[in-house]
Design an enzyme around this catalytic site. Structure first.
Site, PDB file in Angstrom:
ATOM      1  N   HIS A 225       2.383   6.116   3.657  1.00 11.20           N
ATOM      2  CA  HIS A 225       2.880   5.509   2.185  1.00 11.20           C
ATOM      3  C   HIS A 225       2.599   6.915   1.348  1.00 11.20           C
ATOM      4  O   HIS A 225       1.974   7.758   1.719  1.00 11.20           O
ATOM      5  CB  HIS A 225       2.056   4.787   1.834  1.00 11.20           C
ATOM      6  CG  HIS A 225       2.194   4.073   0.651  1.00 11.20           C
ATOM      7  ND1 HIS A 225       1.812   4.663  -0.864  1.00 11.20           N
ATOM      8  CD2 HIS A 225       2.783   2.628   0.008  1.00 11.20           C
ATOM      9  CE1 HIS A 225       2.337   3.756  -1.820  1.00 11.20           C
ATOM     10  NE2 HIS A 225       2.738   2.777  -1.283  1.00 11.20           N
TER      11      HIS A 225
ATOM     12  N   ASP B 184      -5.842   4.350   6.069  1.00 12.41           N
ATOM     13  CA  ASP B 184      -5.416   3.782   4.815  1.00 12.41           C
ATOM     14  C   ASP B 184      -5.364   2.183   5.278  1.00 12.41           C
ATOM     15  O   ASP B 184      -4.080   1.937   5.969  1.00 12.41           O
ATOM     16  CB  ASP B 184      -3.972   4.338   4.552  1.00 12.41           C
ATOM     17  CG  ASP B 184      -3.245   3.532   3.440  1.00 12.41           C
ATOM     18  OD1 ASP B 184      -3.662   2.680   3.114  1.00 12.41           O
ATOM     19  OD2 ASP B 184      -2.227   3.886   2.907  1.00 12.41           O
TER      20      ASP B 184
ATOM     21  N   GLN C 141      -2.607  -2.204   4.478  1.00 15.96           N
ATOM     22  CA  GLN C 141      -1.892  -3.321   5.145  1.00 15.96           C
ATOM     23  C   GLN C 141      -2.495  -4.060   6.355  1.00 15.96           C
ATOM     24  O   GLN C 141      -2.221  -4.904   6.970  1.00 15.96           O
ATOM     25  CB  GLN C 141      -0.593  -2.897   5.536  1.00 15.96           C
ATOM     26  CG  GLN C 141       0.275  -2.583   4.252  1.00 15.96           C
ATOM     27  CD  GLN C 141       0.804  -3.311   3.277  1.00 15.96           C
ATOM     28  OE1 GLN C 141       0.871  -4.674   3.683  1.00 15.96           O
ATOM     29  NE2 GLN C 141       1.217  -3.314   2.057  1.00 15.96           N
TER      30      GLN C 141
ATOM     31  N   LYS D  56      -3.789  -6.423  -2.700  1.00 13.26           N
ATOM     32  CA  LYS D  56      -2.976  -6.874  -1.502  1.00 13.26           C
ATOM     33  C   LYS D  56      -3.898  -7.833  -0.696  1.00 13.26           C
ATOM     34  O   LYS D  56      -3.529  -8.351   0.337  1.00 13.26           O
ATOM     35  CB  LYS D  56      -2.805  -5.837  -0.630  1.00 13.26           C
ATOM     36  CG  LYS D  56      -1.810  -4.733  -1.352  1.00 13.26           C
ATOM     37  CD  LYS D  56      -1.301  -3.602  -0.530  1.00 13.26           C
ATOM     38  CE  LYS D  56      -0.644  -2.418  -1.401  1.00 13.26           C
ATOM     39  NZ  LYS D  56       0.695  -2.543  -1.849  1.00 13.26           N
TER      40      LYS D  56
ATOM     41  N   CYS E  78       7.941   3.155  -0.982  1.00 11.53           N
ATOM     42  CA  CYS E  78       7.085   4.387  -0.926  1.00 11.53           C
ATOM     43  C   CYS E  78       6.959   4.827   0.363  1.00 11.53           C
ATOM     44  O   CYS E  78       5.859   5.495   0.679  1.00 11.53           O
ATOM     45  CB  CYS E  78       5.774   4.241  -1.831  1.00 11.53           C
ATOM     46  SG  CYS E  78       5.797   3.451  -3.453  1.00 11.53           S
TER      47      CYS E  78
HETATM   48  N1  PMP Z   1      -0.722   2.655   1.341  1.00  9.89           N
HETATM   49  C1  PMP Z   1      -0.115   1.612   1.958  1.00  9.89           C
HETATM   50  C2  PMP Z   1      -0.071   1.375   3.290  1.00  9.89           C
HETATM   51  C3  PMP Z   1       0.434   0.738   1.056  1.00  9.89           C
HETATM   52  O1  PMP Z   1       0.981  -0.440   1.439  1.00  9.89           O
HETATM   53  C4  PMP Z   1       0.025   0.879  -0.234  1.00  9.89           C
HETATM   54  C5  PMP Z   1       0.448  -0.220  -1.437  1.00  9.89           C
HETATM   55  N2  PMP Z   1       2.131  -0.437  -1.212  1.00  9.89           N
HETATM   56  C6  PMP Z   1      -0.579   1.872  -0.687  1.00  9.89           C
HETATM   57  C7  PMP Z   1      -1.132   2.681   0.046  1.00  9.89           C
HETATM   58  C8  PMP Z   1      -1.037   2.280  -2.238  1.00  9.89           C
HETATM   59  O2  PMP Z   1      -1.817   1.002  -2.887  1.00  9.89           O
HETATM   60  P1  PMP Z   1      -1.965   0.821  -4.367  1.00  9.89           P
HETATM   61  O3  PMP Z   1      -0.625   1.087  -5.061  1.00  9.89           O
HETATM   62  O4  PMP Z   1      -2.553  -0.390  -4.574  1.00  9.89           O
HETATM   63  O5  PMP Z   1      -3.013   2.043  -4.618  1.00  9.89           O
END
Ligand code: PMP
Length: 407
Positions: free
Chosen positions: A124, A201, A204, A227, A365
């Site tokens: 991401h 990270d 998910q 999430k 993203c």
């Molecule tokens: N890493 C992953 C794998 C994500 O799916 C996300 C959110 N789409 C993020 C990082 C970033 O999370 P946040 O916007 O809640 O900080």
């Protein structure tokens, strides 16, 4: 064991019984953010109605109560992800802030010219850009592990890319764009052979499967509350004390100090050192309620149910002419990205929305990853344990209708 009762859990989420444009809501955008059970909404409501107070500095009844709630939430988070020392759990705004905090620590204490940071092609942006900036700032170099046609990490390349100059591996546990589940435990073990720390990270993974950082063996782990059925604006960074103790404060101000004098200031140890100012107390209380909620679920049953939804949706969508699924990893969480001939993903999203089906359309993203698959965007359906087979059928029906319309 009994079959997971997804009908019962569905009733715990008020929004799932609402209608969108006169149609029942089919919420398949859980990868972006999950819905909230009544227990979370009520915990936040109760906090503001009966317990609201600032933490740590008060001696009065409510302040002590809020402080207890805040600190017991930390212990709850620690237990939830398999951390023995709750002081290693830092409350942050979300995964993004957690990664930025670690990047700041690495910039200040670990990285110098020619060092390497190893990430992957499926990160991401939140796990790319902070390392890119860290590299620019320190003269370090970003290395990228490639991804195969199925959307799986090239584990041989991973091993080959670890070098004497590698200072950190930053790796997504489960891809938000493809659903691929990375063999995190094995990759951590491989990095540790060379004494290289690993940041996972977990944005998910935590919503889909039980996570135990002690078992995974990683050095840092981040996830976002919103999430995992909790509120927005709250997230978790866990890091091993040996690392966090070395890092200087990320932000500074009240509540993170031991003593302030114009001659100089001394800081608290972890976690206080990294929690400057009044924190997101409401968010922490909501997150604790979300964890309580998740803990009372049959998690293996939920996982099996989500997998059944993924299999069903994959089969049915694959049968549609001109539809291509991006991401066919052997190990997949219930996240399904697809593109269609001649129909832009944004049009897919808009068309499905008219039928009350919420999916995400865009780059998620993960622009470098989608570029690797030769597409600028995908439509993504992402399932949670409260989704059901009707949701899959509504998705499939809407996509079929759209294909006829455009076809
Ligand atoms: N890493 C992953 C794998 C994500 O799916 C996300 C959110 N789409 C993020 C990082 C970033 O999370 P946040 O916007 O809640 O900080």
């Amino acid at each position: 064991s009994a079959i997971f009762d997804y009908t019962r859990v569905r009733a715990d989420f008020p929004i799932l019984s609402t209608e969108i444009r006169g149609k029942p809501l089919t919420y398949l955008d859980n990868g972006a953010t999950s819905q909230k059970p009544a227990a979370v909404i009520e915990a936040i409501d109760r906090y503001y109605r009966a317990e609201n107070s600032n933490i740590h500095r008060g001696v009065h009844y409510l302040s002590e109560k809020a402080t207890d709630a805040y600190e017991s939430a930390r212990a709850k988070v620690a237990h939830f992800i398999g951390v023995a020392d709750a002081d290693e759990v830092i409350f942050v705004r979300g995964a993004t802030e957690g990664i930025n905090l670690v990047a700041h620590g690495f910039i200040e204490t670990q990285l110098s010219e020619g060092d390497e940071i190893l990430i992957t092609h499926m990160e991401h942006h939140a796990n790319i850009v902070p390392w890119q900036l860290a590299a620019e700032k320190t003269g370090a170099v970003l290395k990228v592990v490639p991804v195969n046609e199925a959307g799986e990490l090239d584990v041989n390349a991973f091993s080959e890319l670890l070098s004497e100059r590698t200072k950190l591996v930053a790796l997504v546990h489960v891809s938000n764009a493809l659903g691929s589940i990375n063999p995190a435990k094995a990759l951590v073990a491989e990095a540790h052979k060379h004494d290289i720390p690993v940041l996972l990270d977990g944005c998910q993974s935590v919503p889909h499967m039980p996570v135990d950082v002690a078992d995974l063996g990683c050095d840092f782990f981040v996830f976002s509350g919103h999430k995992v059925f909790g509120p927005t604006g709250i997230g978790v960074l866990w890091g091993k004390r040996q690392w966090l103790d070395q890092f200087p404060p990320y932000q500074s101000g009240g509540d993170m100090i031991e003593r302030v004098d114009f001659d100089g200031t001394t800081f608290k140890g972890i976690p206080g050192k990294f929690e400057a100012g009044t924190p997101h107390i409401e968010g922490v209380i909501g997150l604790a309620a979300a964890i309580d909620y998740v803990n009372q679920l049959d998690r293996q049953g939920a996982l099996a149910h989500e997998h059944a939804l993924l299999v069903d949706a994959t089969e049915k969508l694959s049968a549609i002419d001109g539809l291509r699924i991006i991401g066919t990893a052997q190990q997949k969480a219930s996240i399904l990205s697809f593109v269609m001939n001649e129909i832009h993903p944004h049009d897919i999203g808009t068309f499905l929305d008219a039928d009350g089906v919420a999916v995400r359309a865009g780059h998620h993203c993960t622009q470098p990853l989608l570029k690797r698959f030769g597409v600028p965007a995908t439509a993504r359906a992402s399932f949670a344990f409260y989704n059901n087979f009707e949701d899959v059928d509504r998705l499939v029906t809407a996509v079929t209708k759209m294909q006829r319309f455009f076809g």
